[in-house]
Design an enzyme around this catalytic site. Structure first.
Site, PDB file in Angstrom:
ATOM      1  CE  LYS A   1      66.686  14.645 -12.372  1.00 57.39           C
ATOM      2  NZ  LYS A   1      65.701  15.687 -12.123  1.00 57.39           N
TER       3      LYS A   1
ATOM      4  CE  LYS B   1      71.828  16.214  -6.688  1.00 56.79           C
ATOM      5  NZ  LYS B   1      71.139  16.850  -7.819  1.00 56.79           N
TER       6      LYS B   1
ATOM      7  CE  LYS C   1      63.070  17.035  -4.460  1.00 55.36           C
ATOM      8  NZ  LYS C   1      62.409  17.792  -5.527  1.00 55.36           N
TER       9      LYS C   1
END
Ligand code: TYM
Length: 354
Positions: free
Chosen positions: A115, A217, A220
């Site tokens: 992230k 994966k 979002k």
């Protein structure tokens, strides 16, 4: 030896649209677990600040996750549904855990690396401390079982490390309070105040993958909306996304072994199995030898059958934000009472004057 009273806790961030990965990896398990367990389900709004500070639609996002919980079938009267910021004890315990956790442990967290990206100096301190708050979410209720998708596994291992270090470092202070219990960690007897949380990750879809790339994966943050099925997608969107999902040219195998090296096939079979509450082996015994031209329409029908009622109920609930807020307030109050009991005990163990 005694055991901690079983208690289920899990959380979902109010960031972006919920997708099929969140539903199959987490929310569907939340619903199943509430039959036989005491459960606490939390919309983790404090966590939502870690990657992005200002959210224009924070309140709507919090209500939308709550609506998804309720629409999926979570009973907020028998269990607790609330948003994290209503219970300041989470942040308070997180501070203590910041002092328990070691920098070396945090440096190993792969989600932080993903992230934070290249410019780590610009990541928030909150993003770095994120797993410590997550441990506090769980342990402020002394919860024992945590249903999550596979991507959260490393964070739950860290929660165990934090609990273990707290138990060990404060062992001599815990004992005289009578608040701890004797548990076994491996073969080691430990006098513990905090339980060793058990992740509940199993199932046919612990990691739902992108519909466009079976090695990534479902997320979002994927720029392509075709990569995921959102819980708010209508029938046409679900159908289009599954029809366009990447596959390979072969027929489905009859045994799960045959899914090895075929990530897209494996993913679609896993999704089918999770939606149907079956194993992948059961799905393959039905569809083995069939082409995707047969399997995909069956998957579309099943996905629509499961998701359409949730979608409709979410929309209905979202029209009455007052009701959702009342659910969160009521859950928040009950959560606060439990969390404050733990915090008083923690304050006594540490030796804070109160
Ligand atoms: P979050 O909000 O990213 O995701 C919510 C849940 O959905 C699961 N999930 C998936 N499962 C399978 N396949 C996927 N592609 C997929 N994508 C997401 C996640 O594993 C998660 O269970 N850190 C957590 C929130 C959290 C939490 C907690 C969870 C905060 N405190 C305490 C448990 C206990 C998170 O960011 O989840």
């Amino acid at each position: 030896m005694t055991e901690f009273k079983p208690l289920v806790f899990s959380g979902v961030q109010p960031t972006g649209n919920l997708h099929l990965g969140n539903y199959l990896g987490a929310i569907r398990k939340f619903v199943a677990l509430q039959e036989n367990n005491d459960c606490i389900y939390c919309v983790v709004d404090l966590h939502a600040l870690t990657a992005q500070l200002v959210h224009e639609d924070m309140a709507t996002q919090i209500r939308s996750i709550t609506a998804a919980f309720l629409a999926a079938g979570i009973d907020p009267k028998k269990h607790i549904v609330f948003n994290q910021s209503q219970v300041p004890q989470h942040a308070e315990l997180a501070w203590i855990f910041n002092c328990v956790a070691r920098i070396g442990w945090m440096n190993r967290m792969t989600q932080f690396k993903d992230k934070a990206g290249k410019d780590r100096e610009q990541a928030s301190l909150g993003l770095y401390a994120y797993p410590s708050l997550m441990a506090a979410d769980i342990l402020v209720y002394r919860a024992t079982h945590v249903p999550v998708g596979e991507d959260q596994k490393q964070h739950l291992e860290l929660a165990r490390d934090i609990a273990m270090k707290f138990n060990m470092d404060f062992a001599e202070k815990i004992r005289p309070t009578g608040l701890g219990i004797d548990i076994k960690v491996g073969d080691e007897p430990v006098h513990a105040y905090f339980p060793m949380v058990e992740p509940l990750i199993d199932g046919p879809a612990p990691r739902v993958m992108s519909l466009k790339d079976g090695t990534k994966k479902m997320s979002k943050s994927d720029p392509s909306d075709l990569s995921r099925i959102n819980l708010m997608d209508d029938q046409d969107a679900i159908s289009k996304k599954i029809r366009k999902a990447k596959t390979d040219p072969d027929a489905l195998p009859s045994e799960t072994e045959g899914l090895k090296g075929r990530p897209e096939a494996d993913n679609l079979v896993g999704i089918f199995a999770a939606l149907a509450d079956k194993s992948k082996a059961d799905v393959l015994s039905e569809f083995g030898g069939q082409q995707f031209s047969v399997f995909k329409p069956a998957l579309i029908d099943l996905a629509v059958e499961v998701l359409a009622p949730i979608n409709a109920e979410m929309r209905r609930l979202m029209e009455d934000p007052g009701h959702i807020d009342a659910v969160l307030r009521d859950g928040g109050e009950r959560a606060r009472t439990r969390a404050e009991k733990t915090m008083n005990e923690v304050r006594d163990i540490i030796g804070f004057v109160r």
